[in-house]
Design an enzyme around this catalytic site. Structure first.
Site, PDB file in Angstrom:
ATOM      1  N   ARG A  64     -26.525 -45.964  29.874  1.00 41.64           N
ATOM      2  CA  ARG A  64     -27.370 -47.034  29.358  1.00 41.64           C
ATOM      3  C   ARG A  64     -28.200 -46.473  28.210  1.00 41.64           C
ATOM      4  O   ARG A  64     -28.700 -45.345  28.290  1.00 41.64           O
ATOM      5  CB  ARG A  64     -28.309 -47.583  30.443  1.00 41.64           C
ATOM      6  CG  ARG A  64     -27.651 -48.518  31.437  1.00 41.64           C
ATOM      7  CD  ARG A  64     -27.196 -49.849  30.794  1.00 41.64           C
ATOM      8  NE  ARG A  64     -26.538 -50.723  31.750  1.00 41.64           N
ATOM      9  CZ  ARG A  64     -25.229 -50.752  32.001  1.00 41.64           C
ATOM     10  NH1 ARG A  64     -24.405 -49.945  31.359  1.00 41.64           N
ATOM     11  NH2 ARG A  64     -24.732 -51.599  32.884  1.00 41.64           N
ATOM     12  N   GLU A 114     -29.166 -52.261  21.742  1.00 49.64           N
ATOM     13  CA  GLU A 114     -27.817 -52.800  21.523  1.00 49.64           C
ATOM     14  C   GLU A 114     -27.733 -54.311  21.692  1.00 49.64           C
ATOM     15  O   GLU A 114     -26.800 -54.939  21.182  1.00 49.64           O
ATOM     16  CB  GLU A 114     -26.808 -52.128  22.476  1.00 49.64           C
ATOM     17  CG  GLU A 114     -26.959 -52.525  23.938  1.00 49.64           C
ATOM     18  CD  GLU A 114     -25.910 -51.858  24.839  1.00 49.64           C
ATOM     19  OE1 GLU A 114     -25.753 -50.639  24.767  1.00 49.64           O
ATOM     20  OE2 GLU A 114     -25.260 -52.597  25.604  1.00 49.64           O
ATOM     21  N   HIS A 132     -20.291 -50.189  23.451  1.00 50.34           N
ATOM     22  CA  HIS A 132     -20.263 -50.465  24.901  1.00 50.34           C
ATOM     23  C   HIS A 132     -18.857 -50.886  25.349  1.00 50.34           C
ATOM     24  O   HIS A 132     -18.658 -51.970  25.898  1.00 50.34           O
ATOM     25  CB  HIS A 132     -21.296 -51.544  25.257  1.00 50.34           C
ATOM     26  CG  HIS A 132     -21.803 -51.417  26.668  1.00 50.34           C
ATOM     27  ND1 HIS A 132     -23.125 -51.579  27.007  1.00 50.34           N
ATOM     28  CD2 HIS A 132     -21.170 -51.127  27.828  1.00 50.34           C
ATOM     29  CE1 HIS A 132     -23.274 -51.409  28.306  1.00 50.34           C
ATOM     30  NE2 HIS A 132     -22.089 -51.138  28.825  1.00 50.34           N
TER      31      HIS A 132
HETATM   32  P1  NAI Z   1     -23.207 -44.552  40.892  1.00 58.54           P
HETATM   33  O1  NAI Z   1     -24.266 -45.344  41.574  1.00 58.54           O
HETATM   34  O2  NAI Z   1     -21.952 -44.213  41.627  1.00 58.54           O
HETATM   35  O3  NAI Z   1     -23.831 -43.163  40.358  1.00 58.54           O
HETATM   36  C1  NAI Z   1     -25.102 -43.083  39.767  1.00 58.54           C
HETATM   37  C2  NAI Z   1     -25.703 -41.767  40.208  1.00 58.54           C
HETATM   38  O4  NAI Z   1     -26.958 -41.617  39.537  1.00 58.54           O
HETATM   39  C3  NAI Z   1     -25.975 -41.706  41.725  1.00 58.54           C
HETATM   40  O5  NAI Z   1     -25.403 -40.531  42.272  1.00 58.54           O
HETATM   41  C4  NAI Z   1     -27.492 -41.694  41.804  1.00 58.54           C
HETATM   42  O6  NAI Z   1     -27.989 -40.957  42.915  1.00 58.54           O
HETATM   43  C5  NAI Z   1     -27.850 -41.029  40.488  1.00 58.54           C
HETATM   44  N1  NAI Z   1     -29.252 -41.234  40.131  1.00 58.54           N
HETATM   45  C6  NAI Z   1     -30.054 -42.263  40.421  1.00 58.54           C
HETATM   46  N2  NAI Z   1     -31.298 -42.043  39.953  1.00 58.54           N
HETATM   47  C7  NAI Z   1     -31.265 -40.813  39.370  1.00 58.54           C
HETATM   48  C8  NAI Z   1     -32.229 -40.015  38.730  1.00 58.54           C
HETATM   49  N3  NAI Z   1     -33.496 -40.426  38.616  1.00 58.54           N
HETATM   50  N4  NAI Z   1     -31.855 -38.810  38.237  1.00 58.54           N
HETATM   51  C9  NAI Z   1     -30.579 -38.366  38.381  1.00 58.54           C
HETATM   52  N5  NAI Z   1     -29.612 -39.093  38.993  1.00 58.54           N
HETATM   53  C10 NAI Z   1     -29.963 -40.297  39.478  1.00 58.54           C
HETATM   54  O7  NAI Z   1     -22.912 -45.336  39.538  1.00 58.54           O
HETATM   55  P2  NAI Z   1     -21.642 -45.201  38.599  1.00 58.54           P
HETATM   56  O8  NAI Z   1     -20.638 -46.231  38.964  1.00 58.54           O
HETATM   57  O9  NAI Z   1     -21.224 -43.777  38.520  1.00 58.54           O
HETATM   58  O10 NAI Z   1     -22.268 -45.658  37.194  1.00 58.54           O
HETATM   59  C11 NAI Z   1     -23.234 -44.877  36.525  1.00 58.54           C
HETATM   60  C12 NAI Z   1     -23.812 -45.661  35.369  1.00 58.54           C
HETATM   61  O11 NAI Z   1     -22.813 -45.850  34.374  1.00 58.54           O
HETATM   62  C13 NAI Z   1     -24.252 -47.089  35.706  1.00 58.54           C
HETATM   63  O12 NAI Z   1     -25.566 -47.116  36.218  1.00 58.54           O
HETATM   64  C14 NAI Z   1     -24.167 -47.795  34.398  1.00 58.54           C
HETATM   65  O13 NAI Z   1     -25.435 -47.770  33.764  1.00 58.54           O
HETATM   66  C15 NAI Z   1     -23.181 -46.981  33.589  1.00 58.54           C
HETATM   67  N6  NAI Z   1     -21.965 -47.714  33.247  1.00 58.54           N
HETATM   68  C16 NAI Z   1     -21.618 -47.834  31.925  1.00 58.54           C
HETATM   69  C17 NAI Z   1     -20.486 -48.533  31.552  1.00 58.54           C
HETATM   70  C18 NAI Z   1     -20.024 -48.624  30.115  1.00 58.54           C
HETATM   71  O14 NAI Z   1     -19.113 -49.410  29.831  1.00 58.54           O
HETATM   72  N7  NAI Z   1     -20.587 -47.879  29.181  1.00 58.54           N
HETATM   73  C19 NAI Z   1     -19.666 -49.201  32.567  1.00 58.54           C
HETATM   74  C20 NAI Z   1     -20.075 -48.937  33.931  1.00 58.54           C
HETATM   75  C21 NAI Z   1     -21.200 -48.249  34.248  1.00 58.54           C
END
Ligand code: NAI
Length: 331
Positions: free
Chosen positions: A234, A263, A295
């Protein structure tokens, strides 16, 4: 169920119509982004389907609630654009798409890293013009380098696995460390240590109050000089102006971003015939060691198919009064 689909692009319509074939919901496709001004377009719709740059704040939710909306379904994993507490106050359930091809984003992050490190986009532009000179295109081997992964969830851990396959040492930082990441060969360290030792840092954590500007002037000053930053998560995770300054001094060696803090007014539209007034992004795209994409990390056939199917399934489950598997908690 009558559903207003905001921020509709051609591919959204095609894929949602396909996913909806047997469910038969009445879909009202709207190209507009959801905002206070456009919310009345959802009048009479019990469900509203949104995307990452729609505004789903308390004011918009109040309008939607008053018009009869009871469900907001975001076609995304991240839901930082939604005021979940306000939704709860208005009795509106919120669902997201927790599970869709995490490979789409992890693979794209690797692609961005290779493109910025090995100057692939620059080289392609050059060869189209008949320029086959290699000056300025030198990168570095990823093999043997240290890669820092902030957020070792679904996407971050796949990215880590790919990097380990490249022969990199992987360090991670996560609020909730996982044994699975360590089993891959990753080692957890503090954010400070991660920044100090990593040749490449890739962001895969959600945007929250805690992670907003996790990469800022102070953290960039502590980063390994010349490192590459990749952000497919993000835009708000990075203070873009601080990153720009760090690129100017060489403290940051390269930047590859698929997301950008501002964005919402740029991405998912063709602005090529207009004057773009965002000087920050215009300055960034002029740097030879920066790659910006709009994105698109999630944009694979597999991921979009799963996103649309989950969204339709959530709307169907809500209509039938069933438990919502992808309901989000209030923030
Ligand atoms: P997920 O929930 O499996 O993993 C996110 C990880 O971040 C978790 O392990 C969580 O514990 C950790 N986390 C939470 N707060 C934190 C902090 N303060 N410091 C360090 N780590 C922390 O989510 P997933 O599916 O891996 O997605 C991650 C991110 O990718 C989403 O939140 C989204 O913003 C982004 N995303 C971007 C896309 C794109 O097209 N550019 C598409 C899909 C997701």
């Amino acid at each position: 169920m009558k559903t207003a689909v905001f921020s509709t692009r051609r591919y959204d319509k095609t894929m949602l119509v396909r996913a909806n074939a047997s469910a038969g919901h009445e879909l009202r496709f709207l190209e507009d982004r959801l905002s206070v001004a456009s919310a009345p377009l959802a009048a009479g719709c019990e469900a509203v389907c949104v995307f990452v740059n729609d505004t789903v704040d308390a004011e918009v939710l109040a309008i939607l609630a008053q018009q009869g909306t009871r469900l907001v379904a975001t076609r995304s994993t991240g839901y930082n654009q939604i005021d979940a507490a306000a939704a709860e106050r208005h009795g509106i359930a919120v669902v997201r798409v927790t599970d869709y091809s995490p490979y789409s984003v992890a693979e794209f992050a690797v692609g961005l890293l290779l493109a910025v490190n090995r100057k692939i986009a620059r080289a392609s532009v050059r060869t189209r013009e008949g320029n086959f000179d290699l000056d300025g295109l030198m990168g570095f081997d990823l093999h043997g380098k240290t890669v820092g992964v902030i957020g070792t969830g679904k996407i971050g851990s796949i990215f880590a696995r790919i990097m380990i396959g490249f022969g990199c040492t992987v360090v991670g930082h996560d609020r909730y460390p996982s044994a699975a990441f360590e089993a891959l060969g990753g080692r957890y360290v503090s954010v400070q240590e991660l920044l100090a030792c990593s040749d490449v840092v890739s962001l895969h954590c959600p945007l929250t109050d805690e992670t907003r500007h996790i990469v800022n002037a102070a953290s960039l000053a502590r980063a390994k000089r010349g490192s590459i930053l990749v952000n497919t998560s993000r835009g708000g995770l990075v203070d873009t102006e601080a990153a720009t300054e760090a690129l100017k001094t060489g403290q940051l060696g390269g930047l590859a971003i698929d997301v950008y803090e501002q964005e919402a007014n740029l991405f998912f539209q063709d602005l090529s015939s207009t004057i773009i007034c965002d000087d920050v992004i215009q300055r960034l795209v002029s740097f030879p060691n920066v790659i910006v994409t709009g994105h698109q990390a999630f944009f694979t056939e597999e991921a979009i198919g799963q996103i649309m199917q989950t969204t339709i399934d959530s709307i169907s489950a809500f209509e039938r009064g069933e438990a919502l598997l992808n309901r989000i908690p209030k923030s």
